[in-house]
Design an enzyme around this catalytic site. Structure first.
Site, mmCIF file in Angstrom:
data_model
loop_
_atom_site.group_PDB
_atom_site.id
_atom_site.type_symbol
_atom_site.label_atom_id
_atom_site.label_comp_id
_atom_site.label_asym_id
_atom_site.label_seq_id
_atom_site.Cartn_x
_atom_site.Cartn_y
_atom_site.Cartn_z
ATOM 1 N N GLU A 35 0.802 -1.000 0.061
ATOM 2 C CA GLU A 35 -0.021 -0.077 0.145
ATOM 3 C C GLU A 35 0.457 1.016 -0.515
ATOM 4 O OE1 GLU A 35 -2.716 -0.168 3.545
ATOM 5 O OE2 GLU A 35 -3.361 2.035 2.900
ATOM 6 N N ARG A 261 5.219 -12.780 10.318
ATOM 7 C CA ARG A 261 5.886 -11.106 10.023
ATOM 8 C C ARG A 261 7.120 -11.366 10.590
ATOM 9 N NH1 ARG A 261 2.276 -7.081 9.160
ATOM 10 N NH2 ARG A 261 3.169 -5.131 9.477
ATOM 11 N N LYS A 271 3.919 1.013 9.212
ATOM 12 C CA LYS A 271 4.684 2.149 8.738
ATOM 13 C C LYS A 271 4.267 3.513 8.973
ATOM 14 C CE LYS A 271 2.715 0.173 4.673
ATOM 15 N NZ LYS A 271 2.598 0.168 3.341
HETATM 16 P P1 ATP Z 1 2.638 -2.118 7.596
HETATM 17 O O1 ATP Z 1 2.168 -2.660 8.836
HETATM 18 O O2 ATP Z 1 3.845 -1.905 7.772
HETATM 19 O O3 ATP Z 1 1.507 -1.309 7.382
HETATM 20 P P2 ATP Z 1 1.051 -3.424 5.869
HETATM 21 O O4 ATP Z 1 1.228 -5.065 6.261
HETATM 22 O O5 ATP Z 1 0.358 -3.141 6.542
HETATM 23 O O6 ATP Z 1 2.442 -3.169 6.522
HETATM 24 P P3 ATP Z 1 1.532 -3.302 2.855
HETATM 25 O O7 ATP Z 1 2.022 -1.871 1.779
HETATM 26 O O8 ATP Z 1 -0.346 -3.762 3.024
HETATM 27 O O9 ATP Z 1 2.208 -3.368 4.339
HETATM 28 O O10 ATP Z 1 2.474 -4.562 3.097
HETATM 29 C C1 ATP Z 1 3.030 -5.420 1.215
HETATM 30 C C2 ATP Z 1 3.024 -6.702 2.109
HETATM 31 O O11 ATP Z 1 4.402 -6.668 2.365
HETATM 32 C C3 ATP Z 1 2.353 -7.315 2.352
HETATM 33 O O12 ATP Z 1 2.180 -8.602 1.368
HETATM 34 C C4 ATP Z 1 2.349 -7.710 3.550
HETATM 35 O O13 ATP Z 1 1.822 -8.601 4.179
HETATM 36 C C5 ATP Z 1 4.345 -7.815 3.843
HETATM 37 N N1 ATP Z 1 4.504 -6.860 5.081
HETATM 38 C C6 ATP Z 1 4.121 -6.233 5.336
HETATM 39 N N2 ATP Z 1 4.856 -5.990 6.928
HETATM 40 C C7 ATP Z 1 5.760 -7.134 7.235
HETATM 41 C C8 ATP Z 1 6.587 -7.782 7.866
HETATM 42 N N3 ATP Z 1 7.037 -7.081 8.777
HETATM 43 N N4 ATP Z 1 6.795 -8.632 7.365
HETATM 44 C C9 ATP Z 1 6.887 -10.179 6.286
HETATM 45 N N5 ATP Z 1 6.366 -8.926 5.269
HETATM 46 C C10 ATP Z 1 5.613 -7.677 5.281
HETATM 47 MG MG MG Z 2 -1.496 -3.352 4.127
#
Ligand code: ATP
Ligand code: MG
Length: 553
Positions: A35, A261, A271
């Site tokens: 995102e 994660r 984020k």
């Molecule tokens: P955040 O909580 O940091 O905003 P998010 O999952 O909302 O993380 P996205 O931009 O939606 O962030 O993530 C893109 C991809 O990266 C998704 O498939 C997500 O599952 C993966 N991802 C995000 N954070 C992690 C993490 N800490 N470890 C492994 N994969 C991750």
């Molecule tokens: Mg997300």
């Protein structure tokens, strides 16, 4: 790009192998769906290495898809930084960049299909009422009074929502699943909400935006994704993922698989929290070298290969755990120990005058790496006046101290043996100058009379030294898991220490992302924002050894 040595298998690769053997799939197609509401962090690197790594090994494509359904939190700066970071990490996506917003017209049509099937309705409960009606883990939810509208009414209202005839928050589209489901995500989840917000891709074309759960599965199916890999917090959402795809007419049927994660000690990887650190100015920017973002790590001196190696070493499982920062640090240390050229830098200078040496300067030949002759040599000037590090001198010391002590000898790295004869202090009592003599017969060899010289210290010639700033970083947080408390209260106030010192001449051309080992001090690289030919600024990527534990225990 250099690959980690042995590629480990993991449960996802085992599922893929099975799907290929059974003939369920003939080829594999993955995606990375960020995102664009922040910069990528080290957790994303885990997901990138997994998705792009699988695609590469199984010779299938991996799409880059911006999951852009929330225009108020997203922007084009994030869209661009994410592309840059993925390329920097060494991966290339398949074809054009995709955006979930590309599919807004199709998503709308699939929503209409659900309404027609009596599987979605327009709810006019307020957002708070929707929450109250949802129930809890121990109590079932209650049906909305609007749940049983006719298909015609729902269709007309949905169309009017799209045309902007409802105020934000006054109506939404919900799936009609089961308000008593033990899985809260299945209690009539919201599929579409109203937002009068301009979108970075679609401008003002839409005032209704689809929710993540509705968008993600359909985008995966439209792109022909075979294995949709996400993190464990989406485990329950898999039911909704399947429910939506089972209830619309879409030919492709992707499957979602969850892995744990990445969590790293002494930092936050979210984020939302990282954004707060930036906007509230606890750090300088998203690429502050203390941040666990890819841009921060890059600026600090981490290489893409060291981050890929880290992702390889931590592996992919369903176990939630916290990884020690030392695991990340050892990846960059191992790499730079092999390939970083060595140089000399003085972080806390004190002046040394070698009184029995003439005014002439000597050019010493110094290897760029102690055990990699192919990295060549450089000429380093040596003269009567040099700087050494203040911490490398003591007036008195016990035998453990293997550096310069008043009345005793030490070796200058790649140069001569010197002896501290006397010192001069300033009015505060601080040593200003150390007067020494040197043994002219000891250039890179032991004293002829068999004297044993224990210590070796580094130095730079004063007349040739270049002033430089050194930025030494420590953990951003003072406790291993800042996410369990109010994380802002756990910020380590000593996470940045700046020192003014000197470096040898050869570093005049130091560039960002070009690492050096400063002898005995750690690995450093020039800072991409502040370093210039007139004002050298170096970030310490990592110290030579993991001294941190020792210091704190
Ligand atoms: P955040 O909580 O940091 O905003 P998010 O999952 O909302 O993380 P996205 O931009 O939606 O962030 O993530 C893109 C991809 O990266 C998704 O498939 C997500 O599952 C993966 N991802 C995000 N954070 C992690 C993490 N800490 N470890 C492994 N994969 C991750
Ligand atoms: Mg997300």
């Amino acid at each position: 790009m250099s690959e980690p040595k042995a590629r480990k298998t993991n449960f996802i690769r085992q599922i893929i192998d099975k799907d290929l053997t059974s003939g369920k799939h003939r080829s594999i197609h993955t995606r990375f769906p960020p995102e664009p509401n922040g910069y990528l962090h080290i957790g994303h690197a885990k997901s990138i290495c997994l998705n792009f790594g699988i695609a590469k090994d199984y010779q299938g494509p991996c799409n880059l898809r911006f999951d852009d359904t929330n225009p108020t939190k997203e922007n084009i700066e994030f869209v661009e930084s994410i592309q840059h970071d993925i390329k920097w990490l060494g991966f290339r996506w398949n074809g054009e960049i995709r955006y979930s917003s590309n599919y807004f017209p199709q998503l709308y049509q699939y929503a209409v299909e659900l309404i027609r099937k009596g599987l979605a309705y327009i709810d006019e409960l307020s957002p708070k009422q929707i929450r109250d009606y949802r129930g809890s883990l121990t109590e079932p939810g209650k049906n909305s009074p609007f749940r049983d509208r006719s298909v015609e009414e729902n269709l007309a209202m949905f169309e009017n929502m799209r045309l902007g005839e409802f105020a934000e928050g006054s109506a939404c589209l919900r799936a009609k699943v089961n308000m008593a489901s033990p899985f809260i995500v299945m209690r009539d989840p919201v599929l579409y909400r109203i937002k009068f917000a301009e979108h970075h891709q679609t401008g003002n074309q839409w005032c209704i935006y689809p929710m993540y759960d509705f968008t993600h599965c359909i985008s995966d199916a439209l792109e022909g994704i075979t294995h949709s890999l996400c993190t464990l917090e989406f485990q329950d959402n898999r039911r909704l993922y399947d429910w939506i795809l089972d209830n619309i007419s879409i030919p492709c049927r992707p499957r979602q698989y969850e892995f744990s994660r990445l969590n790293l000690e002494y930092t936050v990887i979210s984020k939302r929290k990282l954004n707060q650190l930036v906007t509230e100015k606890h750090v300088e920017s998203w690429d502050d070298p203390r941040m666990p973002t890819l841009s921060g790590l890059r600026r600090r001196g981490y290489t893409a290969s060291s981050i890929r190696e880290f992702c390889q070493r931590i592996g992919v499982t369903k176990q939630e755990n916290y990884i020690k920062i030392s695991a990340l640090e050892s990846c960059i240390r191992d790499e730079l120990n092999e390939n970083a050229p060595r140089a000399m830098a003085i972080l806390e200078p004190v002046k040394v005058v070698i009184e029995n040496k003439g005014q002439e300067e000597e050019l010493l030949t110094i290897p760029n790496h102690p055990n990699q002759p192919k990295m060549g040599n450089r000429k380093v000037p040596f003269s009567r006046k040099i700087y050494i590090d203040r911490t490398d001198f003591r007036e008195e010391a016990n035998k453990q101290y293997k550096r310069l002590v008043l009345g005793q000898e030490v070796r200058l790295r790649y140069a001569y043996v010197i002896k501290a004869e006397r010192i001069e202090k300033d009015i505060t009592g601080e040593v200003r100058t150390i007067f020494c003599t040197y043994d002219a017969e000891t250039l890179n060899k032991d004293p002829v009379d068999g004297r044993k010289i224990k210590g070796v210290i580094h130095w730079v010639s004063i007349a040739h030294a270049l002033p430089a700033e050194f930025r030494l970083y420590d953990r951003l947080f003072s406790i291993p898991n800042p996410a369990v408390v109010d994380f802002l209260t756990a910020i380590n106030s000593g996470s940045l220490v700046i020192k003014q010192g000197f470096v040898e001449q050869s570093l005049a051309s130091a560039k960002p992302e070009k690492p050096y080992q400063f002898e005995r001090k750690g690995y450093f690289c020039a800072d991409s924002h502040y370093s210039s030919a007139d004002h050298l600024v170096f970030n310490r990527t990592v110290s030579l050894r993991d001294t941190w534990k020792k210091l704190r225990s």
